[in-house]
Design a protein around this motif. Structure first.
Motif, PDB file in Angstrom:
ATOM      1  N   ILE A  65     -19.284  -9.053  41.508  1.00 32.93           N
ATOM      2  CA  ILE A  65     -18.766  -8.017  40.705  1.00 32.93           C
ATOM      3  C   ILE A  65     -17.281  -8.446  40.422  1.00 32.93           C
ATOM      4  CG2 ILE A  65     -17.498  -5.834  40.446  1.00 32.93           C
ATOM      5  CD1 ILE A  65     -19.547  -4.586  42.493  1.00 32.93           C
ATOM      6  N   MET A  66     -16.582  -9.131  41.083  1.00 35.21           N
ATOM      7  CA  MET A  66     -15.177  -9.597  40.617  1.00 35.21           C
ATOM      8  C   MET A  66     -15.377 -10.865  39.773  1.00 35.21           C
ATOM      9  SD  MET A  66     -13.227  -7.515  41.897  1.00 35.21           S
ATOM     10  CE  MET A  66     -11.634  -8.543  41.660  1.00 35.21           C
ATOM     11  N   ILE A  67     -16.045 -11.791  40.146  1.00 32.29           N
ATOM     12  CA  ILE A  67     -16.356 -13.304  39.424  1.00 32.29           C
ATOM     13  C   ILE A  67     -16.890 -12.713  37.861  1.00 32.29           C
ATOM     14  CG2 ILE A  67     -17.533 -15.245  39.120  1.00 32.29           C
ATOM     15  CD1 ILE A  67     -17.744 -15.328  42.267  1.00 32.29           C
ATOM     16  N   ALA A  68     -17.948 -11.488  37.943  1.00 35.27           N
ATOM     17  CA  ALA A  68     -18.222 -11.319  36.602  1.00 35.27           C
ATOM     18  C   ALA A  68     -17.377 -10.591  35.713  1.00 35.27           C
ATOM     19  CB  ALA A  68     -19.721 -10.483  36.643  1.00 35.27           C
TER      20      ALA A  68
ATOM     21  N   GLN B  72      -9.731 -17.426  46.651  1.00 37.15           N
ATOM     22  CA  GLN B  72      -8.352 -17.063  46.855  1.00 37.15           C
ATOM     23  C   GLN B  72      -7.627 -17.318  45.538  1.00 37.15           C
ATOM     24  OE1 GLN B  72      -6.293 -17.713  50.560  1.00 37.15           O
ATOM     25  NE2 GLN B  72      -8.105 -18.254  51.545  1.00 37.15           N
ATOM     26  N   ASP B  73      -8.037 -18.085  45.022  1.00 39.09           N
ATOM     27  CA  ASP B  73      -7.199 -18.747  43.493  1.00 39.09           C
ATOM     28  C   ASP B  73      -7.967 -18.093  42.261  1.00 39.09           C
ATOM     29  OD1 ASP B  73      -6.879 -21.914  44.890  1.00 39.09           O
ATOM     30  OD2 ASP B  73      -5.366 -20.155  45.021  1.00 39.09           O
ATOM     31  N   LEU B  74      -9.062 -17.102  42.808  1.00 42.48           N
ATOM     32  CA  LEU B  74      -9.793 -16.736  41.376  1.00 42.48           C
ATOM     33  C   LEU B  74      -8.943 -15.615  40.554  1.00 42.48           C
ATOM     34  CD1 LEU B  74     -12.656 -16.581  40.161  1.00 42.48           C
ATOM     35  CD2 LEU B  74     -13.056 -14.730  41.482  1.00 42.48           C
ATOM     36  N   THR B  75      -8.443 -16.217  39.310  1.00 42.78           N
ATOM     37  CA  THR B  75      -7.957 -15.242  38.452  1.00 42.78           C
ATOM     38  C   THR B  75      -8.482 -15.450  36.976  1.00 42.78           C
ATOM     39  OG1 THR B  75      -6.366 -16.822  37.887  1.00 42.78           O
ATOM     40  CG2 THR B  75      -5.824 -15.504  39.555  1.00 42.78           C
ATOM     41  N   GLY B  76      -8.122 -14.708  36.165  1.00 47.80           N
ATOM     42  CA  GLY B  76      -8.641 -14.776  34.715  1.00 47.80           C
ATOM     43  C   GLY B  76      -8.423 -16.142  34.307  1.00 47.80           C
ATOM     44  N   ASP B  77      -7.003 -16.610  34.572  1.00 40.96           N
ATOM     45  CA  ASP B  77      -6.888 -17.915  34.072  1.00 40.96           C
ATOM     46  C   ASP B  77      -7.427 -19.072  34.678  1.00 40.96           C
ATOM     47  OD1 ASP B  77      -3.102 -17.351  33.378  1.00 40.96           O
ATOM     48  OD2 ASP B  77      -4.973 -17.163  32.224  1.00 40.96           O
ATOM     49  N   SER B  78      -7.843 -18.985  36.061  1.00 41.33           N
ATOM     50  CA  SER B  78      -8.582 -19.978  36.631  1.00 41.33           C
ATOM     51  C   SER B  78     -10.031 -20.134  36.221  1.00 41.33           C
ATOM     52  CB  SER B  78      -8.447 -19.837  38.261  1.00 41.33           C
ATOM     53  OG  SER B  78      -9.317 -18.854  38.394  1.00 41.33           O
ATOM     54  N   ILE B  79     -10.537 -18.746  35.705  1.00 42.29           N
ATOM     55  CA  ILE B  79     -11.887 -18.633  35.434  1.00 42.29           C
ATOM     56  C   ILE B  79     -11.943 -19.272  33.748  1.00 42.29           C
ATOM     57  CG2 ILE B  79     -13.659 -17.208  34.240  1.00 42.29           C
ATOM     58  CD1 ILE B  79     -14.008 -17.696  37.116  1.00 42.29           C
ATOM     59  N   VAL B  80     -11.010 -19.041  33.118  1.00 38.95           N
ATOM     60  CA  VAL B  80     -10.783 -19.629  31.682  1.00 38.95           C
ATOM     61  C   VAL B  80     -10.784 -21.108  31.762  1.00 38.95           C
ATOM     62  CG1 VAL B  80      -9.529 -19.748  29.515  1.00 38.95           C
ATOM     63  CG2 VAL B  80      -9.972 -17.433  30.494  1.00 38.95           C
ATOM     64  N   LYS B  81      -9.741 -21.647  32.674  1.00 43.62           N
ATOM     65  CA  LYS B  81      -9.385 -23.040  32.627  1.00 43.62           C
ATOM     66  C   LYS B  81     -10.932 -23.715  33.043  1.00 43.62           C
ATOM     67  CE  LYS B  81      -6.845 -26.538  35.051  1.00 43.62           C
ATOM     68  NZ  LYS B  81      -5.604 -26.578  35.983  1.00 43.62           N
ATOM     69  N   SER B  82     -11.756 -23.254  34.116  1.00 40.17           N
ATOM     70  CA  SER B  82     -12.907 -24.213  34.469  1.00 40.17           C
ATOM     71  C   SER B  82     -14.084 -23.899  33.567  1.00 40.17           C
ATOM     72  CB  SER B  82     -13.154 -23.193  35.945  1.00 40.17           C
ATOM     73  OG  SER B  82     -14.513 -23.786  36.399  1.00 40.17           O
TER      74      SER B  82
ATOM     75  N   LEU C  86      -6.003  -6.361  41.243  1.00 38.64           N
ATOM     76  CA  LEU C  86      -7.136  -5.445  40.870  1.00 38.64           C
ATOM     77  C   LEU C  86      -6.897  -4.700  39.536  1.00 38.64           C
ATOM     78  CD1 LEU C  86      -9.794  -4.605  41.671  1.00 38.64           C
ATOM     79  CD2 LEU C  86      -8.825  -2.681  43.047  1.00 38.64           C
ATOM     80  N   LEU C  87      -5.312  -4.560  39.436  1.00 38.31           N
ATOM     81  CA  LEU C  87      -5.091  -3.647  38.144  1.00 38.31           C
ATOM     82  C   LEU C  87      -5.091  -4.657  37.055  1.00 38.31           C
ATOM     83  CD1 LEU C  87      -2.043  -1.560  39.502  1.00 38.31           C
ATOM     84  CD2 LEU C  87      -3.755  -0.724  38.594  1.00 38.31           C
ATOM     85  N   GLU C  88      -4.758  -5.672  37.032  1.00 43.09           N
ATOM     86  CA  GLU C  88      -4.816  -6.653  36.085  1.00 43.09           C
ATOM     87  C   GLU C  88      -6.314  -7.135  35.744  1.00 43.09           C
ATOM     88  OE1 GLU C  88      -3.691 -11.543  35.526  1.00 43.09           O
ATOM     89  OE2 GLU C  88      -3.191 -10.419  37.048  1.00 43.09           O
ATOM     90  N   ILE C  89      -7.125  -7.318  36.711  1.00 42.61           N
ATOM     91  CA  ILE C  89      -8.222  -7.437  36.310  1.00 42.61           C
ATOM     92  C   ILE C  89      -9.294  -6.461  35.814  1.00 42.61           C
ATOM     93  CG2 ILE C  89      -9.693  -7.205  38.519  1.00 42.61           C
ATOM     94  CD1 ILE C  89     -11.018 -10.112  37.888  1.00 42.61           C
TER      95      ILE C  89
END
Length: 781
Positions: free
Chosen positions: A24-27, A115-125, A675-678
């Motif tokens: 759920i979090m990754i998607a 632990q480093d999973l964020t919107g920015d890290s997903i976009v970057k990858s 959680l609020l950000e995502i």
């Protein structure tokens, strides 16, 4: 960071993850990052392989550990052995550098810790993976473009009346080509490998000039050979240590121009004509040089995004840096050639002086901060802000002077000062000063400092770089706007550049000291405002609703300009917050309709524009359309509230409403910022995820206790591995570390006596966290 795929270019993703919360979090992170995505899920290796070969995925996000047999490495090996091509990212809670290296060696393209999973890290990858997929096609296209650029450059040299040559330190020619070679009745094969002392009398290159160039001098001499006249430029070439290793040059055939000298004397002095001809040629060459430079820069960027070893990356960065420096030089030369060829145009348009200067200073601020220098802007009280002239050329002058000041200042400050020196009915003569505390300029160089290619000594060029054209360009730009520029300097104390430019002013506009000072931010009103919010974006509506509710105002929403008109026609509102980009009818059109066609009781309603545009002139555009004020997204709540107060002319005072208890600075175990950000304003997702944690965490803790009782260390490792990321999602970072410790001990089956205490800590902390999270669900409901 923004995703690189467009809304019409859907990215296909295979997400292989056996933990529901993690899926759920990754998607959600992928969706919130802005990707238009088609995500398919697999919970084990076998299902993942079946899906991978049934669909053409753009990328695969792969967990490493699974409760069933097999791991990420097994998938990679099988997938690639069977011809799979999609790039793979390993996403795991296992923070092990060796594991990252192992997976990358096995064929993974990237590695992300949960632990480093964020919107920015997903976009970057994902951006990196999409570029990898396109890299091969882009590489071939770039190679073709570079080859075409080189061929074009060769064609230019072959067709231009020039001779391009290079001579090594021993005096031997290594290059001698161009259409100008034919005019001296000699073949380039007769020159290459020959020494200049032997053949100098046959060509327009003289041994004496070559010797001077080897001493570090840049020369330009005119030579006659075989009844042809050449202007010959000699440029020393240095290695990375600054040692002169060779010399390059260009001989320009000016015979045709020379033969027309008599006719040209009737209209213009011969020196001016030759100068313009050379400048025009230089401008044309500069344009053509930009094409291969662009090819070098693009190819360097492409290769830098691939896997390189340390030396390769170092050398490639040096190539890119050299190309960047060359592009700066070409741009400077091109600007100067435009000025001297009378091709520089100047606009006469209205502009806001304060906004123009602030924008220019903002672009220079990072470099000043990098050097630890204060960069400040001061504007006198009697300066008009609304002027007519060329803001782009003013910005270019300020950029050149302030950029120089920052370059030559190691400590202290750089100050830009503006004052109204003189004024009459239509014009204001503004005086600009750029003051620095830098190294200063020796007095013997001051008279020549504005001349082209002039710097304060050869050591300045070696230490600080540059072309010596910046001040010459600034002087030309000032003087072509009927202004003057001067300089004062003292060694080790600093330099002051002063320039004056006359600008047209509108007497109806205000000066700096006449601009109304905004009210303090604690001003509010006892009146219950009715606000109409025109906004078509769900998330923006959620944010604005939260702000307005906290301020205690009433509000209604409209999602189109048509709906704004309908609601305003039927109801009373004290103010409109107007988004400028909406479907059916935009904010500008709706405002114009309100001002022109609404009855007198409604056509004067205050309107505040809300826009995602932050470019110069956007505020003026909104005010011209009839709006009262303007705010650009993203904005702070206090900033918007102040504008509402100002527009509604509110003068009473009361305290700001208190925020919900969940946002107070009290001691809490959980932290829901991530959680609020995502969640991005989605209350449903926010509540559903907390509910999922409240349901799954007790089960996981019970499984930890069961595995401890049964001494089933593999079961314990798997449970700790799965629950570990969930703690991070709700801000229980310490529990994340404890779960990682449990996972490590269970895997190694060492220090097992620590396990009861660690599990008990997780259990007790979670009991408190459950209460906090249940309260959050009530608040969000």
């Amino acid at each position: 960071m923004k995703p690189i795929n467009s809304i019409n270019n859907k990215i296909k993703v295979l997400l292989v993850e056996d933990v529901q919360a993690d899926r759920i979090m990754i998607a959600k992170a992928i969706i919130n990052a802005g990707y238009n995505s088609d995500i398919k899920f697999a919970e084990n290796i076998d299902d993942a392989l079946t899906l991978a070969f049934a669909h053409n995925f753009d990328c695969i996000l792969l967990d490493y550990f699974y409760s069933t047999s097999g791991n990420g490495l097994d998938f990679i090996k099988t997938y690639q052995a069977r011809g799979g091509q999609a790039p793979i990212v390993i996403i795991t809670s296992h923070n092990d550098l060796n594991l990252a290296v192992e997976t990358m060696k096995s064929g993974a393209s990237d590695y992300i810790s949960k632990q480093d999973l964020t919107g920015d890290s997903i976009v970057k990858s994902l951006n990196y993976l999409l570029r990898l997929k396109a890299a091969e096609e882009s590489r071939l296209a770039a190679e073709r473009a570079l080859m075409e650029s080189e061929m074009r450059m060769k064609s230019i040299i072959d067709r231009s009346p020039v001779i391009v040559f290079t001579i090594d330190s021993g005096g031997y020619f290594r290059l001698f080509k161009g259409r100008g070679v034919a005019s001296i009745n000699i073949k380039q094969q007769q020159i290459i490998g020959r020494n200049i002392q032997d053949i100098g009398h046959l060509i327009p290159v003289r041994y004496s000039d070559y010797r001077e160039a080897l001493l570090g001098k840049e020369l330009m001499h005119r030579v006659e050979v075989n009844n042809h006249f050449f202007d010959v430029n000699y440029i020393p070439v240095c290695d990375h240590l600054g040692k002169i290793t060779s010399m390059m040059g260009v001989a320009i055939d000016i015979t045709d121009f020379k033969r027309n000298e008599v006719e040209l004397k009737n209209t213009i002095e011969i020196t001016e004509t030759e100068s313009k001809i050379k400048q025009q040629f230089l401008a044309n060459m500069s344009h053509e040089l930009r094409t291969p430079i662009h090819g070098i820069l693009c190819l360097s960027d492409f290769i830098l995004k691939t896997t390189l070893n340390t030396d390769q990356r170092k050398y490639l960065n040096l190539i890119k840096q050299s190309a960047d420096n060359l592009l700066v030089i070409v741009n400077d030369v091109l600007d100067l050639s435009k000025i001297q060829a009378d091709k520089m145009s100047f606009e006469e348009i209205p502009f806001n002086l304060l906004e123009s200067l602030q924008s220019t200073i903002a672009t220079l601020l990072p470099k000043a901060q990098e050097k630890g220098i204060d960069l400040k802007l001061e504007i006198g009280k009697n300066v008009f802000t609304e002027l007519t002239g060329d803001p782009v050329r003013l910005s270019q002058i300020i950029n050149n002077l302030v950029g120089n000041a920052i370059k030559f200042t190691e400590k202290g400050k750089v100050l830009v000062n503006v004052n109204n020196k003189e004024e009459n009915e239509n014009y204001s003569l503004l005086e600009f000063k750029v003051i620095d505390t830098g190294i200063g300029i020796p007095s013997q160089f001051l008279p020549e400092i504005f001349e082209s290619f002039t710097q304060a000594g050869n050591d300045v060029s070696r230490k600080y770089g540059g072309t010596g054209l910046g001040l010459a360009i600034a002087k030309q730009l000032v003087e072509q706007q009927n202004g003057t520029i001067t300089v004062q300097s003292k060694i080790n104390e600093g330099t002051v550049f002063t320039f004056n430019i006359p600008y047209k002013v509108n007497r109806a506009t205000k000066k700096i000291n006449e601009i109304r000072i905004p009210r303090m931010m604690n001003e509010t009103t006892t009146k219950k405002l009715n606000i109409l919010v025109a906004e078509d974006n769900d998330i923006n509506r959620f944010i604005i609703k939260k702000m307005i509710d906290d301020w205690g105002y009433n509000h209604e929403f409209a999602t189109t300009g048509v709906e704004v008109i309908e609601k305003l026609s039927k109801s009373h509102f004290d103010l409109i917050l107007m988004d400028v980009e909406m479907p059916e009818m935009n904010g500008y059109q709706a405002t114009e309709l309100i001002r022109k066609e609404m009855p007198a009781t409604k056509n004067l309603i205050p309107i505040i524009a809300m826009t995602g545009h932050a470019m110069n002139g956007e505020k003026e555009k909104c005010l011209k359309a009839g709006m009262n004020d303007y705010i650009s997204k993203p904005f702070q709540g206090d900033e918007l509230r102040k504008k509402i107060i100002d527009c509604a002319e509110l003068n009473s005072k009361k305290e700001m409403p208190k925020l919900n208890p969940s946002f107070q600075n009290e001691k809490r175990y959980t932290n829901l910022n991530f959680l609020l950000e995502i969640s991005d304003g989605n209350d449903t997702f926010f509540k559903e995820f907390i509910t999922l944690f409240l349901n799954s965490a007790p089960v996981a803790i019970n499984d930890l206790e069961t595995s401890l009782m049964k001494k089933d260390w593999e079961m314990m490792r798997q449970v700790a591995h799965k629950i570990k990321p969930s703690f991070n999602y709700v801000g229980l970072t310490e529990l994340n570390k404890i779960a990682a410790r449990i996972e490590d001990l269970a895997k190694k089956q060492s220090n097992l006596d620590e396990l009861p205490s660690l599990i008990n800590t997780i259990k007790n902390t979670c009991e408190i966290a459950y209460q906090e999270l249940k309260q959050e669900i009530k608040i969000a409901a």
